[in-house]
Design a protein around this motif. Sequence first.
Motif, PDB file in Angstrom:
ATOM      1  N   VAL A 232     -14.971   8.277   0.859  1.00 52.78           N
ATOM      2  CA  VAL A 232     -14.092   7.672  -0.046  1.00 52.78           C
ATOM      3  C   VAL A 232     -13.900   6.249   0.640  1.00 52.78           C
ATOM      4  N   THR A 233     -13.518   5.209  -0.486  1.00 54.65           N
ATOM      5  CA  THR A 233     -13.207   4.018   0.008  1.00 54.65           C
ATOM      6  C   THR A 233     -11.838   3.739  -0.757  1.00 54.65           C
ATOM      7  N   PHE A 234     -10.761   3.340  -0.261  1.00 61.83           N
ATOM      8  CA  PHE A 234      -9.398   3.118  -0.538  1.00 61.83           C
ATOM      9  C   PHE A 234      -9.258   1.522  -0.691  1.00 61.83           C
ATOM     10  N   SER A 235      -8.845   1.231  -2.022  1.00 57.93           N
ATOM     11  CA  SER A 235      -8.497  -0.210  -1.955  1.00 57.93           C
ATOM     12  C   SER A 235      -7.074  -0.385  -2.442  1.00 57.93           C
ATOM     13  N   GLY A 236      -6.448  -1.665  -2.523  1.00 58.58           N
ATOM     14  CA  GLY A 236      -5.239  -1.838  -2.922  1.00 58.58           C
ATOM     15  C   GLY A 236      -4.523  -2.958  -2.178  1.00 58.58           C
ATOM     16  N   HIS A 237      -4.952  -3.208  -0.985  1.00 56.09           N
ATOM     17  CA  HIS A 237      -4.325  -4.162   0.037  1.00 56.09           C
ATOM     18  C   HIS A 237      -4.843  -5.581  -0.417  1.00 56.09           C
ATOM     19  N   ASP A 238      -4.000  -6.559  -0.427  1.00 54.54           N
ATOM     20  CA  ASP A 238      -4.564  -7.866  -0.722  1.00 54.54           C
ATOM     21  C   ASP A 238      -5.024  -8.691   0.436  1.00 54.54           C
ATOM     22  N   SER A 239      -5.098  -8.202   1.713  1.00 50.59           N
ATOM     23  CA  SER A 239      -5.480  -9.037   2.871  1.00 50.59           C
ATOM     24  C   SER A 239      -5.928  -7.829   3.841  1.00 50.59           C
ATOM     25  N   GLY A 250      -2.994  15.826   8.259  1.00 49.69           N
ATOM     26  CA  GLY A 250      -4.316  15.270   7.912  1.00 49.69           C
ATOM     27  C   GLY A 250      -4.455  15.218   6.571  1.00 49.69           C
ATOM     28  N   ARG A 251      -3.534  15.315   5.612  1.00 43.11           N
ATOM     29  CA  ARG A 251      -3.910  15.137   4.179  1.00 43.11           C
ATOM     30  C   ARG A 251      -3.724  13.742   3.495  1.00 43.11           C
ATOM     31  N   ALA A 252      -3.214  13.100   4.139  1.00 38.41           N
ATOM     32  CA  ALA A 252      -3.022  11.554   3.865  1.00 38.41           C
ATOM     33  C   ALA A 252      -3.063  10.592   5.276  1.00 38.41           C
ATOM     34  N   PHE A 253      -3.230   9.353   4.880  1.00 40.70           N
ATOM     35  CA  PHE A 253      -3.013   8.530   5.950  1.00 40.70           C
ATOM     36  C   PHE A 253      -2.067   6.961   5.795  1.00 40.70           C
ATOM     37  N   GLY A 254      -1.779   6.492   6.673  1.00 35.20           N
ATOM     38  CA  GLY A 254      -0.992   5.339   6.249  1.00 35.20           C
ATOM     39  C   GLY A 254      -1.966   4.087   6.917  1.00 35.20           C
ATOM     40  N   SER A 255      -1.526   2.799   6.231  1.00 30.89           N
ATOM     41  CA  SER A 255      -2.291   1.639   6.665  1.00 30.89           C
ATOM     42  C   SER A 255      -1.153   0.354   6.788  1.00 30.89           C
ATOM     43  N   GLY A 256      -1.369  -0.629   7.486  1.00 34.90           N
ATOM     44  CA  GLY A 256      -0.585  -1.784   7.711  1.00 34.90           C
ATOM     45  C   GLY A 256      -1.607  -2.883   7.487  1.00 34.90           C
ATOM     46  N   SER A 257      -0.900  -3.855   7.047  1.00 29.19           N
ATOM     47  CA  SER A 257      -1.924  -5.107   6.520  1.00 29.19           C
ATOM     48  C   SER A 257      -1.338  -6.305   6.861  1.00 29.19           C
ATOM     49  N   ASP A 258      -1.771  -7.314   6.730  1.00 29.17           N
ATOM     50  CA  ASP A 258      -1.559  -8.789   6.713  1.00 29.17           C
ATOM     51  C   ASP A 258      -0.670  -9.172   5.489  1.00 29.17           C
ATOM     52  N   ASP A 259      -0.895  -8.341   4.536  1.00 26.64           N
ATOM     53  CA  ASP A 259      -0.035  -8.620   2.910  1.00 26.64           C
ATOM     54  C   ASP A 259       1.331  -8.076   3.084  1.00 26.64           C
ATOM     55  N   SER A 260       1.594  -7.680   4.139  1.00 30.35           N
ATOM     56  CA  SER A 260       3.151  -7.499   4.612  1.00 30.35           C
ATOM     57  C   SER A 260       3.615  -6.053   4.099  1.00 30.35           C
ATOM     58  N   GLU A 279      11.025  -7.789   0.267  1.00 30.18           N
ATOM     59  CA  GLU A 279      11.076  -9.117  -0.056  1.00 30.18           C
ATOM     60  C   GLU A 279      11.417 -10.059   1.105  1.00 30.18           C
ATOM     61  N   LYS A 280      12.058  -9.393   2.096  1.00 21.15           N
ATOM     62  CA  LYS A 280      12.812 -10.241   3.322  1.00 21.15           C
ATOM     63  C   LYS A 280      11.794 -10.281   4.324  1.00 21.15           C
ATOM     64  N   ILE A 281      10.777  -9.300   4.435  1.00 20.48           N
ATOM     65  CA  ILE A 281       9.770  -9.333   5.396  1.00 20.48           C
ATOM     66  C   ILE A 281       8.224  -9.959   4.889  1.00 20.48           C
ATOM     67  N   LEU A 282       8.004 -11.031   5.480  1.00 25.67           N
ATOM     68  CA  LEU A 282       6.683 -11.679   4.775  1.00 25.67           C
ATOM     69  C   LEU A 282       5.671 -11.761   5.726  1.00 25.67           C
ATOM     70  N   CYS A 283       6.013 -11.297   7.038  1.00 22.95           N
ATOM     71  CA  CYS A 283       4.820 -11.419   8.066  1.00 22.95           C
ATOM     72  C   CYS A 283       3.976 -10.021   7.787  1.00 22.95           C
ATOM     73  N   GLY A 284       2.998 -10.413   8.793  1.00 25.05           N
ATOM     74  CA  GLY A 284       1.810  -9.193   8.846  1.00 25.05           C
ATOM     75  C   GLY A 284       2.291  -7.941   9.775  1.00 25.05           C
ATOM     76  N   ILE A 285       1.455  -6.772   9.599  1.00 23.90           N
ATOM     77  CA  ILE A 285       1.718  -5.662  10.269  1.00 23.90           C
ATOM     78  C   ILE A 285       0.636  -5.446  11.234  1.00 23.90           C
ATOM     79  N   THR A 286       1.043  -4.986  12.437  1.00 19.35           N
ATOM     80  CA  THR A 286       0.057  -4.886  13.442  1.00 19.35           C
ATOM     81  C   THR A 286      -0.399  -3.654  13.819  1.00 19.35           C
ATOM     82  N   SER A 287       0.476  -2.509  13.650  1.00 17.18           N
ATOM     83  CA  SER A 287       0.421  -1.303  14.021  1.00 17.18           C
ATOM     84  C   SER A 287       1.306  -0.302  13.027  1.00 17.18           C
ATOM     85  N   VAL A 288       0.857   1.032  12.923  1.00 18.40           N
ATOM     86  CA  VAL A 288       1.337   1.831  12.215  1.00 18.40           C
ATOM     87  C   VAL A 288       1.433   3.290  13.013  1.00 18.40           C
TER      88      VAL A 288
END
Length: 356
Positions: A232-239, A250-260, A279-288
């Motif tokens: 499967v390919t999951f889309s939804g992030h903007d960066s 094991g039935r789901a996974f989380g992701s972190g992106s530069d789109d905050s 809305e107060k957090i505008l920086c990228g995410i490095t790890s989850v």
Amino acid sequence: MIGAIASYAGKIEATKTKIEKLRTQICDEKQRIIGLDASSFFGYDALLTSLASQPKVRRTLKGHFGKVYAMHFSGNSRDLVSASQDGKLIIWNSHNMMKSHSIPLRSSWVMTCAFEQSRNDLVACGGLDNLCSIYRINQAQATRAISELAGHDGYLSCCRFVDEASILTTSGDSMCILWDIERNESVIRFTDHTGDVMSVALDPHSPKIFASGSCDSTAKLWDSRVSANPLVTFSGHDSDINAVAFFPDGRAFGSGSDDSTCQLFDIRCLMCINKFKSEKILCGITSVDFSRSGRLLFAGYDDFNAYAWDVTKDGMTVAQHWTLSGHDNRVSCLGVCPSGECLCTGSWDTLLKIWA
């Protein structure tokens, strides 16, 4: 004959009455569930008291002299490995803050590290040298790599042991590679991404299944037993997606992106089921990473903080559950120990902190 027909007619009417009664009960139960909030529905009321107590820094691991780029707990939940651009790979005892090994690396430009989870005697690292170097640490000195896996044409961004004999790596060359450690050769190359692959996470119940996150803004689910094509390919992030982590079941996974944003993807319905953003957090995410129960999603941010999100709440309307402040620079990595007892964060301020 007529009496038998009358008897059946009576039974039919009685059954119809029972059906109507059950239908009414089902409708009433649906209305009751709709009226519940998420915490009551999932039965977490008993946990509210403990969740109200924010974790505190219990240990500060000092020893690196450069930016900490990666960390990973061992399977025993006590030891952890950290990689820094001071050119050292350090094995820590998180209980007493002692270093058991300090391994000098050939290249100081290290970006990832990993701990083997069953016997806890292998660690791996890699970075701008395009190699995955593996060290055995069940000896007094571990200065030489027992294996150097060469095959990527770009920097090594992430690595995770599948078992004692195999490891999975991701790279800036847009590939994931499954390696046979003993034979020093690649087994399968996964090539469907169109941008740098930044992170990989293994299914906790079936390590042959894994998720990858890439700079092409997509996350992909793979099964190395089927083929080199994604399930499967999951889309939804903007960066760029910088990090992925599996939910404990094991039935789901989380992701972190530069789109905050962090997103929670359900593997069964093949879509995003929650998005976490402020809305107060505008920086990228490095790890989850997830808490052991899966109730909380921890994420490291470029604003020097780590945040904990309650996955049972609407992440777009409910603020983060906790803000973990204590670092003086970017939180570059984090991880929850397998026992779920603590969280470790690593930062460009050269420190690692243990929270509990």
